[in-house]
Write a protein that holds these residues in place. Structure first.
Motif, PDB file in Angstrom:
ATOM      1  N   THR A  80      26.364 -10.209  -3.451  1.00  0.00           N
ATOM      2  CA  THR A  80      26.761 -10.600  -2.095  1.00  0.00           C
ATOM      3  C   THR A  80      27.852 -11.667  -2.131  1.00  0.00           C
ATOM      4  OG1 THR A  80      24.983 -12.244  -1.967  1.00  0.00           O
ATOM      5  CG2 THR A  80      24.492 -10.034  -1.139  1.00  0.00           C
ATOM      6  N   TYR A  81      28.630 -11.663  -1.059  1.00  0.00           N
ATOM      7  CA  TYR A  81      29.758 -12.582  -0.923  1.00  0.00           C
ATOM      8  C   TYR A  81      29.620 -13.461   0.316  1.00  0.00           C
ATOM      9  CZ  TYR A  81      31.273  -8.870  -4.007  1.00  0.00           C
ATOM     10  OH  TYR A  81      31.317  -7.956  -5.028  1.00  0.00           O
ATOM     11  N   VAL A  82      28.718 -13.072   1.214  1.00  0.00           N
ATOM     12  CA  VAL A  82      28.454 -13.845   2.429  1.00  0.00           C
ATOM     13  C   VAL A  82      26.951 -13.931   2.631  1.00  0.00           C
ATOM     14  CG1 VAL A  82      30.610 -13.182   3.567  1.00  0.00           C
ATOM     15  CG2 VAL A  82      28.553 -11.796   3.918  1.00  0.00           C
ATOM     16  N   ALA A  83      26.524 -14.946   3.374  1.00  0.00           N
ATOM     17  CA  ALA A  83      25.121 -15.092   3.763  1.00  0.00           C
ATOM     18  C   ALA A  83      25.050 -15.044   5.289  1.00  0.00           C
ATOM     19  CB  ALA A  83      24.551 -16.408   3.243  1.00  0.00           C
ATOM     20  N   PRO A 134      15.531  13.797 -13.213  1.00  0.00           N
ATOM     21  CA  PRO A 134      15.786  12.531 -13.919  1.00  0.00           C
ATOM     22  C   PRO A 134      14.508  11.721 -14.100  1.00  0.00           C
ATOM     23  CG  PRO A 134      16.419  12.351 -11.616  1.00  0.00           C
ATOM     24  CD  PRO A 134      16.082  13.797 -11.843  1.00  0.00           C
ATOM     25  N   GLY A 135      14.506  10.901 -15.127  1.00  0.00           N
ATOM     26  CA  GLY A 135      13.352  10.047 -15.382  1.00  0.00           C
ATOM     27  C   GLY A 135      13.213   8.930 -14.385  1.00  0.00           C
ATOM     28  N   LEU A 136      14.330   8.431 -13.855  1.00  0.00           N
ATOM     29  CA  LEU A 136      14.327   7.358 -12.868  1.00  0.00           C
ATOM     30  C   LEU A 136      15.283   7.700 -11.740  1.00  0.00           C
ATOM     31  CD1 LEU A 136      14.454   4.275 -15.285  1.00  0.00           C
ATOM     32  CD2 LEU A 136      12.484   4.978 -13.907  1.00  0.00           C
ATOM     33  N   PHE A 137      15.009   7.167 -10.560  1.00  0.00           N
ATOM     34  CA  PHE A 137      15.827   7.418  -9.368  1.00  0.00           C
ATOM     35  C   PHE A 137      15.963   6.101  -8.611  1.00  0.00           C
ATOM     36  CE2 PHE A 137      15.078   8.472  -4.712  1.00  0.00           C
ATOM     37  CZ  PHE A 137      16.431   8.485  -4.397  1.00  0.00           C
ATOM     38  N   SER A 138      17.207   5.715  -8.287  1.00  0.00           N
ATOM     39  CA  SER A 138      17.438   4.414  -7.661  1.00  0.00           C
ATOM     40  C   SER A 138      18.518   4.481  -6.590  1.00  0.00           C
ATOM     41  CB  SER A 138      17.828   3.378  -8.730  1.00  0.00           C
ATOM     42  OG  SER A 138      18.967   3.824  -9.468  1.00  0.00           O
ATOM     43  N   GLU A 139      18.509   3.472  -5.734  1.00  0.00           N
ATOM     44  CA  GLU A 139      19.517   3.277  -4.690  1.00  0.00           C
ATOM     45  C   GLU A 139      19.704   1.781  -4.451  1.00  0.00           C
ATOM     46  OE1 GLU A 139      21.715   3.647  -2.403  1.00  0.00           O
ATOM     47  OE2 GLU A 139      22.160   5.789  -2.312  1.00  0.00           O
ATOM     48  N   HIS A 140      20.708   1.459  -3.611  1.00  0.00           N
ATOM     49  CA  HIS A 140      21.078   0.062  -3.358  1.00  0.00           C
ATOM     50  C   HIS A 140      20.458  -0.471  -2.074  1.00  0.00           C
ATOM     51  CE1 HIS A 140      24.353   1.584  -5.917  1.00  0.00           C
ATOM     52  NE2 HIS A 140      24.456   0.353  -6.353  1.00  0.00           N
ATOM     53  N   LEU A 141      20.170  -1.760  -2.075  1.00  0.00           N
ATOM     54  CA  LEU A 141      19.851  -2.470  -0.840  1.00  0.00           C
ATOM     55  C   LEU A 141      21.182  -2.860  -0.203  1.00  0.00           C
ATOM     56  CD1 LEU A 141      17.990  -3.821   1.187  1.00  0.00           C
ATOM     57  CD2 LEU A 141      17.885  -5.807  -0.333  1.00  0.00           C
ATOM     58  N   ALA A 142      21.718  -1.953   0.610  1.00  0.00           N
ATOM     59  CA  ALA A 142      23.050  -2.149   1.198  1.00  0.00           C
ATOM     60  C   ALA A 142      23.249  -1.110   2.288  1.00  0.00           C
ATOM     61  CB  ALA A 142      24.135  -2.002   0.127  1.00  0.00           C
ATOM     62  N   TRP A 143      24.379  -1.231   2.998  1.00  0.00           N
ATOM     63  CA  TRP A 143      24.758  -0.196   3.958  1.00  0.00           C
ATOM     64  C   TRP A 143      26.237   0.108   3.774  1.00  0.00           C
ATOM     65  CZ3 TRP A 143      28.336  -1.111   7.956  1.00  0.00           C
ATOM     66  CH2 TRP A 143      28.683  -2.452   8.166  1.00  0.00           C
ATOM     67  N   LEU A 175      27.709  -2.888   1.469  1.00  0.00           N
ATOM     68  CA  LEU A 175      27.748  -4.091   2.296  1.00  0.00           C
ATOM     69  C   LEU A 175      26.359  -4.699   2.441  1.00  0.00           C
ATOM     70  CD1 LEU A 175      30.174  -2.560   4.923  1.00  0.00           C
ATOM     71  CD2 LEU A 175      30.761  -4.167   3.096  1.00  0.00           C
ATOM     72  N   PRO A 176      26.270  -6.030   2.535  1.00  0.00           N
ATOM     73  CA  PRO A 176      24.966  -6.706   2.543  1.00  0.00           C
ATOM     74  C   PRO A 176      24.256  -6.603   3.894  1.00  0.00           C
ATOM     75  CG  PRO A 176      26.707  -8.320   2.805  1.00  0.00           C
ATOM     76  CD  PRO A 176      27.397  -6.987   2.570  1.00  0.00           C
ATOM     77  N   VAL A 177      22.980  -6.934   3.873  1.00  0.00           N
ATOM     78  CA  VAL A 177      22.163  -6.929   5.084  1.00  0.00           C
ATOM     79  C   VAL A 177      21.564  -8.318   5.291  1.00  0.00           C
ATOM     80  CG1 VAL A 177      21.588  -4.481   4.853  1.00  0.00           C
ATOM     81  CG2 VAL A 177      20.071  -6.210   3.848  1.00  0.00           C
ATOM     82  N   PRO A 178      21.279  -8.693   6.543  1.00  0.00           N
ATOM     83  CA  PRO A 178      20.535  -9.934   6.780  1.00  0.00           C
ATOM     84  C   PRO A 178      19.073  -9.750   6.389  1.00  0.00           C
ATOM     85  CG  PRO A 178      20.904  -8.790   8.846  1.00  0.00           C
ATOM     86  CD  PRO A 178      21.664  -8.029   7.803  1.00  0.00           C
ATOM     87  N   TYR A 179      18.446 -10.816   5.956  1.00  0.00           N
ATOM     88  CA  TYR A 179      17.051 -10.746   5.547  1.00  0.00           C
ATOM     89  C   TYR A 179      16.170 -11.274   6.680  1.00  0.00           C
ATOM     90  CZ  TYR A 179      19.230  -9.990   1.031  1.00  0.00           C
ATOM     91  OH  TYR A 179      19.991  -9.482   0.007  1.00  0.00           O
ATOM     92  N   ASP A 180      15.879 -10.372   7.629  1.00  0.00           N
ATOM     93  CA  ASP A 180      15.018 -10.717   8.758  1.00  0.00           C
ATOM     94  C   ASP A 180      14.035  -9.584   9.003  1.00  0.00           C
ATOM     95  OD1 ASP A 180      16.533  -8.728   9.966  1.00  0.00           O
ATOM     96  OD2 ASP A 180      17.680 -10.113  11.218  1.00  0.00           O
TER      97      ASP A 180
END
Length: 290
Positions: A148-151, A93-102, A114-119
């Protein structure tokens, strides 16, 4: 590492869905590229691979992963990573991507991103995982900003500062999902315009647009769900136009993963993005490079 952005034109593409295989092969639509979810093609053979092989001969592909669980506390699944590498090598593929999530914990898999904390702890873990992915697959990855739905109270930096530091440490690029920007801004009562205006667009290799479902939270406030089950919202189109004023034309995907419509409706969404891209064709371009 290879980063083949040149193989993906600065045009509109769509997610490749099984109901549209024949429409594409028989009709030969004028589409910039197709994006596939890696997990849909991790088997050895069968009709999906036969159709994808035929489509790959005619169109560029972007490879989008949804199951690596980049933000997970545990180690990456080595078998999953090996299957991902095999898909990448098979279809180039020309591009390859993934999510910042778990989406995994121990032996459990959650059908959500699911979101992650930013620390600092999360930053180190995410960077280690991205380094492992890029070394294993042998190419640069684009990391997608989340909806995201929560912080998290434990977050010690903004999402944009987190993304900038991930790029600095790993050399990865970014996939900017405009619908995710709008969803998060509405849910957290922040400004999507301010977020886009501060986004490090010089690292963006691809843009995503999609539909969201409106809802109400327990306190009666607007809540948006990243549903990918309908057309792009008017507000998201407006943000996209604002973004293109900074970036110029970049590869742009229409995401429609659930309640998939007839091909003509999906193609019409891509055509709308194509018209907007054409209006910014002479503008600045900050596509991520190797």
């Amino acid at each position: 590492m290879r980063f083949c952005a040149r193989d993906i034109p600065a045009r509109a593409g769509v997610g490749l869905k099984a109901p549209h295989y024949r429409d594409i092969l028989e009709g030969g639509p004028d589409i910039g590229f197709f994006e596939i979810h890696a997990e849909n093609y991790m088997g050895a053979g069968g009709p999906p691979h036969a159709y994808l092989t035929a489509i790959r001969e005619r169109y560029p592909l972007s490879l989008h992963g949804v199951g690596l669980s980049i933000g997970s506390h545990g180690p990456l699944d080595k078998e999953h990573l090996a299957r991902l590498k095999a898909v990448e090598q098979r279809y180039e593929p020309g591009l390859f991507s993934e999510h910042l999530a778990w989406s995994t914990h121990d032996t459990s898999y959650f059908n959500d991103l699911l979101p992650v904390p930013y620390d600092r702890e999360t930053l180190a873990r995410v960077c280690d995982h991205i380094d492992e992915v890029q070394v294993t697959v042998g190419r640069r990855m684009l990391l997608e900003n989340p909806s995201t739905y929560v912080a998290f109270r434990q977050s010690t930096m903004s999402e944009l500062d987190f993304l900038r530091e991930v790029v600095r440490r790993t050399g990865c690029g970014l996939l900017l999902d405009v619908n995710n920007v709008y969803i998060s801004a509405v849910n957290h009562e922040t400004s999507p315009e301010a977020y886009l205006d501060d986004f490090p667009v010089e690292h963006v290799g691809e843009i995503h647009l999609g539909g969201h479902a409106p809802d109400i939270d327990d306190e009666g406030r607007p809540l948006l769900i990243d549903a990918h089950d309908r057309a792009v919202d008017t507000a998201v189109w407006g943000l996209y136009d604002r973004l293109l004023q900074r970036t110029g034309a970049l590869p742009t995907l229409i995401e429609w993963d659930n309640d998939v419509p007839e091909w003509t409706e999906l193609a019409a969404e891509a055509a709308a993005a194509e018209r907007m891209l054409a209006s910014h064709a002479e503008g600045p371009s900050h596509a991520a490079t190797a």
